[in-house]
Design a protein around this motif. Structure first.
Motif, mmCIF file in Angstrom:
data_model
loop_
_atom_site.group_PDB
_atom_site.id
_atom_site.type_symbol
_atom_site.label_atom_id
_atom_site.label_comp_id
_atom_site.label_asym_id
_atom_site.label_seq_id
_atom_site.Cartn_x
_atom_site.Cartn_y
_atom_site.Cartn_z
ATOM 1 N N ASN A 130 0.845 -1.194 0.000
ATOM 2 C CA ASN A 130 0.000 0.000 0.000
ATOM 3 C C ASN A 130 0.876 1.238 0.000
ATOM 4 O OD1 ASN A 130 -2.441 -1.382 0.191
ATOM 5 N ND2 ASN A 130 -2.323 -1.459 2.420
ATOM 6 N N GLN A 171 1.044 4.852 1.566
ATOM 7 C CA GLN A 171 0.455 5.612 2.670
ATOM 8 C C GLN A 171 0.982 7.047 2.646
ATOM 9 O OE1 GLN A 171 -1.813 4.374 4.831
ATOM 10 N NE2 GLN A 171 -1.736 2.440 3.725
ATOM 11 N N GLN A 179 3.787 0.534 2.609
ATOM 12 C CA GLN A 179 3.440 -0.390 3.677
ATOM 13 C C GLN A 179 3.203 -1.749 3.032
ATOM 14 O OE1 GLN A 179 0.193 0.964 6.043
ATOM 15 N NE2 GLN A 179 0.526 -0.549 7.623
ATOM 16 N N GLU A 225 1.938 -6.331 9.388
ATOM 17 C CA GLU A 225 2.037 -5.109 8.582
ATOM 18 C C GLU A 225 3.403 -4.477 8.858
ATOM 19 O OE1 GLU A 225 -0.454 -3.342 6.742
ATOM 20 O OE2 GLU A 225 -1.776 -5.088 6.850
ATOM 21 N N TYR A 226 4.057 -4.007 7.803
ATOM 22 C CA TYR A 226 5.370 -3.381 7.949
ATOM 23 C C TYR A 226 5.411 -2.099 7.129
ATOM 24 C CZ TYR A 226 10.370 -2.562 7.701
ATOM 25 O OH TYR A 226 11.606 -1.985 7.786
ATOM 26 N N ARG A 227 5.955 -1.028 7.733
ATOM 27 C CA ARG A 227 6.103 0.253 7.043
ATOM 28 C C ARG A 227 7.576 0.460 6.706
ATOM 29 N NH1 ARG A 227 3.897 6.108 9.048
ATOM 30 N NH2 ARG A 227 4.919 7.305 7.426
#
Length: 141
Positions: A42, A44, A54, A65-67
């Motif tokens: 994604n 963001q 992300q 989930e990882y940013r």
């Protein structure tokens, strides 16, 4: 005057060296767990018009989930980066002292360069002091 300059040099070297040691410790505490397939990416929005990526992946029975740390200037560049990232295989790294997970493991090169430059400037000023002191003593009658 020289004492104040040497104190500032010593303090800045201590700060930059400590910063490098802390970041290097964090780097060295990460160890690979397993390779994963990222299920989706994604884009963001971030602060001041920047964008972050992300990712989501399956690790065991959990969806994680990882940013990513990289910032992108606009959404189109971030989406182009996603196309390149889909082709890669990813390794999950676990931090041994706080159990956090990461898809990225970066050597703290910026901190090392800053510390090296500060050390080089420090050595230069110490040499300059020694040289000027030697020159000053040789000029006395």
């Amino acid at each position: 005057m020289w004492q104040g300059l040497f104190f500032l040099i010593f303090a800045s070297n201590l700060y930059l060296g400590g910063s490098f040691v802390i970041k290097f410790f964090e780097y060295s505490c990460q160890y690979p767990i397993e390779e994963v397939q990222i299920s989706h990416f994604n884009v963001q929005p971030g602060p001041k018009g920047s964008f972050f990526l992300q990712a989501a992946f399956q690790l065991g029975d959990n969806q994680v989930e990882y940013r990513f740390k990289e910032k992108f200037l606009n959404q189109f560049i971030a989406e182009e980066a996603i196309e390149e990232m889909r082709k890669e295989t990813w390794t999950v790294y676990k931090n041994s002292y706080d159990s956090s997970l990461s898809l990225q493991k970066y050597f703290p090169m910026k901190e090392l360069v800053h510390f090296g430059l500060a050390l080089a400037v420090s050595i230069y000023f110490i040499w300059l002091y020694a040289y000027s002191h030697k020159f000053h003593i040789s000029q006395k009658p």
